[in-house]
Write an enzyme that holds these catalytic residues in place. Structure first.
Site, PDB file in Angstrom:
ATOM      1  N   ASP A  14      -0.898  -1.323   3.127  1.00  0.00           N
ATOM      2  CA  ASP A  14      -1.329  -2.720   2.058  1.00  0.00           C
ATOM      3  C   ASP A  14      -2.566  -1.966   1.458  1.00  0.00           C
ATOM      4  OD1 ASP A  14       0.354  -4.798   3.188  1.00  0.00           O
ATOM      5  OD2 ASP A  14      -1.483  -5.098   4.545  1.00  0.00           O
ATOM      6  N   LYS A  17       0.800   2.486  -1.903  1.00  0.00           N
ATOM      7  CA  LYS A  17       1.867   2.730  -1.749  1.00  0.00           C
ATOM      8  C   LYS A  17       2.958   2.610  -3.116  1.00  0.00           C
ATOM      9  CE  LYS A  17       1.956   2.295   2.311  1.00  0.00           C
ATOM     10  NZ  LYS A  17       1.351   1.682   2.667  1.00  0.00           N
ATOM     11  N   GLY A  41       5.697  -4.400   2.455  1.00  0.00           N
ATOM     12  CA  GLY A  41       6.088  -4.762   0.878  1.00  0.00           C
ATOM     13  C   GLY A  41       6.175  -4.039   0.243  1.00  0.00           C
ATOM     14  N   HIS A  42       6.426  -3.436  -1.103  1.00  0.00           N
ATOM     15  CA  HIS A  42       5.578  -2.443  -2.213  1.00  0.00           C
ATOM     16  C   HIS A  42       5.406  -2.723  -3.167  1.00  0.00           C
ATOM     17  CE1 HIS A  42       6.233   0.887   0.993  1.00  0.00           C
ATOM     18  NE2 HIS A  42       5.695   0.549   1.432  1.00  0.00           N
ATOM     19  N   GLN A 230       3.714   0.914   5.682  1.00  0.00           N
ATOM     20  CA  GLN A 230       2.728   0.427   6.445  1.00  0.00           C
ATOM     21  C   GLN A 230       1.445   1.535   6.383  1.00  0.00           C
ATOM     22  OE1 GLN A 230       5.938   0.702   8.891  1.00  0.00           O
ATOM     23  NE2 GLN A 230       5.596  -1.807   7.377  1.00  0.00           N
TER      24      GLN A 230
HETATM   25  P1  IMP Z   1       5.163  -6.028  12.869  1.00  0.00           P
HETATM   26  O1  IMP Z   1       5.555  -4.405  11.815  1.00  0.00           O
HETATM   27  O2  IMP Z   1       5.906  -6.398  11.867  1.00  0.00           O
HETATM   28  O3  IMP Z   1       5.294  -5.196  14.693  1.00  0.00           O
HETATM   29  O4  IMP Z   1       3.085  -6.124  12.296  1.00  0.00           O
HETATM   30  C1  IMP Z   1       2.825  -5.318  13.879  1.00  0.00           C
HETATM   31  C2  IMP Z   1       1.437  -4.920  13.175  1.00  0.00           C
HETATM   32  O5  IMP Z   1       1.627  -4.388  11.677  1.00  0.00           O
HETATM   33  C3  IMP Z   1       0.650  -6.300  12.475  1.00  0.00           C
HETATM   34  O6  IMP Z   1      -0.548  -6.066  12.134  1.00  0.00           O
HETATM   35  C4  IMP Z   1       1.140  -6.662  10.473  1.00  0.00           C
HETATM   36  O7  IMP Z   1       0.326  -6.991  10.145  1.00  0.00           O
HETATM   37  C5  IMP Z   1       1.639  -4.946  10.691  1.00  0.00           C
HETATM   38  N1  IMP Z   1       1.996  -4.031   9.870  1.00  0.00           N
HETATM   39  C6  IMP Z   1       3.188  -4.613   9.577  1.00  0.00           C
HETATM   40  N2  IMP Z   1       3.636  -3.812   8.408  1.00  0.00           N
HETATM   41  C7  IMP Z   1       2.723  -4.156   8.039  1.00  0.00           C
HETATM   42  C8  IMP Z   1       2.767  -3.175   5.833  1.00  0.00           C
HETATM   43  O8  IMP Z   1       3.621  -3.525   5.773  1.00  0.00           O
HETATM   44  N3  IMP Z   1       1.025  -3.394   6.128  1.00  0.00           N
HETATM   45  C9  IMP Z   1       0.311  -4.327   6.181  1.00  0.00           C
HETATM   46  N4  IMP Z   1       0.745  -4.475   7.761  1.00  0.00           N
HETATM   47  C10 IMP Z   1       1.205  -4.500   8.227  1.00  0.00           C
END
Ligand code: IMP
Length: 434
Positions: A14, A17, A41-42, A230
């Protein structure tokens, strides 16, 4: 600016990017995603119009850019189809511009359900995943017998027998665990098979040897932008494990997630938000569970683009940032959302931690000890009464904002490339590096 570069987040995601990739893709011929899935989510704002992309590379809004989805990505074929529909409705012509690796793993309905079930079972020690099925899908990939790849979907020989056999293997492997779902959520494997067969032609058109495409593009002098999702601190190997995602979000992920060598990359740009946010569980030494945190959340609109969850907010952590820049070999910075700090009397940055009575300036060798680290702050003057919002040159920034940016770059030993002062493409300072 005409360089092939990896753009990655260097915090917990977040960082903004989407906007930076969109900006830097102005001269790019190819934009390639290498990991993650619809957990990302971009957000891109053009001419006041906001679009959120979850799987399609942010370069899609540039009409001549080819967008590539690499083998390191976990791709929900139906969410992908929805995103294509959204683009069509928005007047974006993507025909012939999206290429997908044959080795990209499909993320299917059961991965999402398993993600939810497993998170619920973890109870108080849940990771706080996005419940998009990311962990279970990468688990199948590592298992080797269960993953369904794009190539499996495209192979129609013998009435799609390869795809059906794979689905059967998953049925045998997962039915027991999925049995605990309410009856209305039970999976109809035959129906899933039919739905997949229906999207086959879409993928057949896009399936490509991505590694070869990128190598040829490089040979022909094309500019490639490698788009991370991420952030580095969520890397499955080097992040704040187990509170992380299941892919390699660091720059190394671009190489294995696309089938390229390091010689293809001229620069690694780290995207850093002017403060810190995190969604989900896990240590966050500089978190502010007070009025400051509230203010950052409100002014920065810190709610997840994918899940809508409020993000945890805090001051900038230069100890973690130094680590994140090192593990990805970051050599330029895009600093985002500096305008969210407008109006503050004083801004704190963390340069060191206190752990077990000692001052440390690097992350603990055992990363899980991050939870025990107390931040040691430097207090910097804010620029109350002046603003950075929508400023477009470095010299027009308030002096203290310039000082804040210089301090970050100096501490990290990395030069600035971009400073973002608002959500729109135009609210940007491009720093002349030469
Ligand atoms: P997962 O990728 O859905 O398995 O989530 C694992 C961890 O990564 C959690 O803490 C999510 O909130 C975090 N996370 C996954 N994708 C994003 C993202 O695009 N932005 C911020 N945090 C993310």
């Amino acid at each position: 600016m005409s360089k092939s570069r990896i753009v990655i987040g260097v915090q917990w995601g977040d960082e903004g990017k989407g906007k930076i990739v969109d900006l830097l893709s102005e001269n790019a011929d190819v934009v390639a995603r290498f990991q993650g899935g619809a957990n990302a989510g971009h957000t891109i704002v053009t001419g006041g119009k906001k679009s959120v992309l979850h799987v399609i590379p942010s370069g899609i809004f540039r009409p001549r850019t080819t967008c590539v989805i690499g083998n390191g990505v976990v791709l929900d074929p139906f969410a992908f189809q929805d995103e294509l529909d959204m683009l069509s409705k928005g007047g974006v012509n993507y025909a012939g511009r999206i290429k997908v690796s044959a080795a990209t793993n499909l993320l299917l309905w059961y991965h999402k359900e398993l993600d939810g079930l497993r998170e619920a079972r973890r109870g108080a020690s849940s990771i706080g995943t996005t419940k998009r099925g990311i962990g279970p899908c990468y688990q199948d990939k590592a298992d080797r017998m269960l993953a369904i790849r794009v190539a499996d979907l495209v192979d129609y020989r013998n009435g799609f027998s390869r795809l059906w056999l794979k689905l059967e293997a998953n049925m045998a492997n997962k039915s027991h665990e999925l049995a605990s779902l309410p009856s209305e959520d039970q999976i109809d494997w035959e129906q899933l098979f039919q739905r997949l067969v229906r999207v086959r032609d879409l993928f057949a058109k896009m399936m490509t040897d991505v590694s070869l495409l990128l190598a040829n593009a490089r040979r022909d002098g094309r500019i490639i932008l490698f788009e991370g999702a991420q952030g580095g601190l969520l890397d499955v190997d080097l992040g704040t494990y187990p509170f992380c995602t299941s892919s390699n979000t660091t720059s190394g992920g671009a190489l294995t997630g696309l089938g390229i060598g390091p010689g293809m990359v001229d620069e690694v740009t780290g995207v850093v938000k002017a403060y810190t946010t995190r969604v989900g569980g896990g240590p966050f030494p500089t978190e502010q569970m007070n009025g400051i945190g509230e203010r950052l959340r409100k002014r920065g609109e810190e709610f997840g683009a994918t899940t809508g969850r409020p993000r945890r907010c805090g001051w900038l952590d230069l100890v973690l940032l130094k680590y994140a820049c090192r593990i990805s070999g970051v050599n330029s910075l895009a600093i985002t959302k500096i305008d969210v700090l407008d109006g503050l009397e004083e801004i704190l940055v963390c340069n060191e931690y206190e752990l077990d009575g000692h001052r440390i300036s690097e992350v603990p060798v055992d990363m899980s000890r991050l939870a025990d680290c107390q931040p040691v702050y430097e207090r910097l003057p804010g620029w109350k009464g002046q603003k950075t919002k929508e400023v477009t040159t470095l010299s027009a920034l308030p002096r203290n904002a310039q000082g804040y940016i210089n301090n970050i770059c100096l501490r990290l030993g990395v030069k600035p490339l971009v400073v973002s002062t608002g959500p729109d493409r135009d609210h940007t300072i491009m720093v002349n590096q030469d």
